[in-house]
Design a protein around this motif. Sequence first.
Motif, short mmCIF file in Angstrom:
data_model
loop_
_atom_site.label_atom_id
_atom_site.label_comp_id
_atom_site.label_asym_id
_atom_site.label_seq_id
_atom_site.Cartn_x
_atom_site.Cartn_y
_atom_site.Cartn_z
N TYR A 137 -50.77 31.29 -67.03
CA TYR A 137 -50.51 31.88 -68.34
C TYR A 137 -49.01 32.04 -68.57
O TYR A 137 -48.30 32.61 -67.75
CB TYR A 137 -51.16 33.25 -68.46
N LEU A 189 -49.12 43.17 -71.81
CA LEU A 189 -49.07 41.71 -71.78
C LEU A 189 -50.24 41.18 -72.60
O LEU A 189 -51.38 41.59 -72.39
CB LEU A 189 -49.18 41.20 -70.34
N ILE A 190 -49.95 40.26 -73.50
CA ILE A 190 -50.99 39.64 -74.30
C ILE A 190 -51.18 38.21 -73.79
O ILE A 190 -50.24 37.40 -73.85
CB ILE A 190 -50.64 39.62 -75.79
N PHE A 191 -52.38 37.91 -73.31
CA PHE A 191 -52.65 36.62 -72.69
C PHE A 191 -53.17 35.63 -73.73
O PHE A 191 -54.03 35.96 -74.55
CB PHE A 191 -53.70 36.77 -71.58
N GLY A 192 -52.66 34.40 -73.67
CA GLY A 192 -53.22 33.29 -74.43
C GLY A 192 -54.29 32.61 -73.59
O GLY A 192 -54.84 33.20 -72.67
N GLN A 193 -54.55 31.35 -73.91
CA GLN A 193 -55.63 30.63 -73.22
C GLN A 193 -55.20 30.05 -71.88
O GLN A 193 -56.02 29.77 -71.03
CB GLN A 193 -56.19 29.53 -74.12
#
Lengths: 116, 110
Positions: free
Chosen positions: B87, B98-102
Motif C-alpha cells: 500500500y 492512515l487511509i488505505f487504497g486498494q
Amino acid sequence: GAVVSQHPSRVICKSGTSVKIECRSLDFQATTMFWYRQFPKQSLMLMATSNEGSKATYEQGVEKDKFLINHASLTLSTLTVTSAHPEDSSFYICSAPRVVAENEQFFGPGTRLTVL
Amino acid sequence: DAKTTQPTSMDCAEGRAANLPCNHSTISGNEYVYWYRQIHSQGPQYIIHGLKNNETNEMASLIITEDRKSSTLILPHATLRDTAVYYCIVRGSQGGKLIFGQGTELSVKP
C-alpha cells in the motif's frame, strides 16, 4: 520495534451477541489508537479513532452505537461489536503510533470475527 | 489527504528487484509518501516513508520523482516472503490516521 497485540485472534459467535476485541500496546503508551475493518479481498477501512480519556471519533457511515470503543488506559483500547450479525463478520485490525505525530504506525495482528 | 493510484497486481521473480509504482499527482507540499505491506491474514507492516528525497532502509528503497507526483518502492532482492499487498499512502505531517487504497498485490515467484 514496537509491538501491538490483539485478543482474541479469532472469535466465533452467535447472531445477536456482543463481542469485545482488545488492542494493547505492549512496550509503549498510545494516547491514540485506530480501528480498521477488512472484508475478504478488500482493503482496510478505517472505522474510528480511539482517544485515551475522551470519546472516540467515528468515520462517516460507522455506527457508534454498534461499534463501542473504550480507550481505558494508555495501553489498552477495546472495540465491542454489539448485537453482532453475519454481515459484521470481518477481520478487525487496530493500530497505534508511539507518538501521535510519529510517522510510523504499528499494527496489531488482527482479529477474525465470524458471526453465525 | 491526496489519493494514490497503484497497479492492481505485479509479478516478480525471486532474487530480482521488485519495483512498485505509485501515482499521487495531487500530493501537497507537506504530505509524506508512506509504504506499508500486508501479508495474507496479518496486520500491515510499515516499510518506509519519504517527503522529497529518496530514502533507503534495511527493507527497501523509496524513489520520489522531483515533482513528487509519483514514487517507486524498490525491493532490491525479492524473496518468496515478500509476497504481499503493498500500500502506498499519502498523509500529512501531523501524523494520525492512515487511509488505505486498494494496493498492489505482489507475487514473488520461484
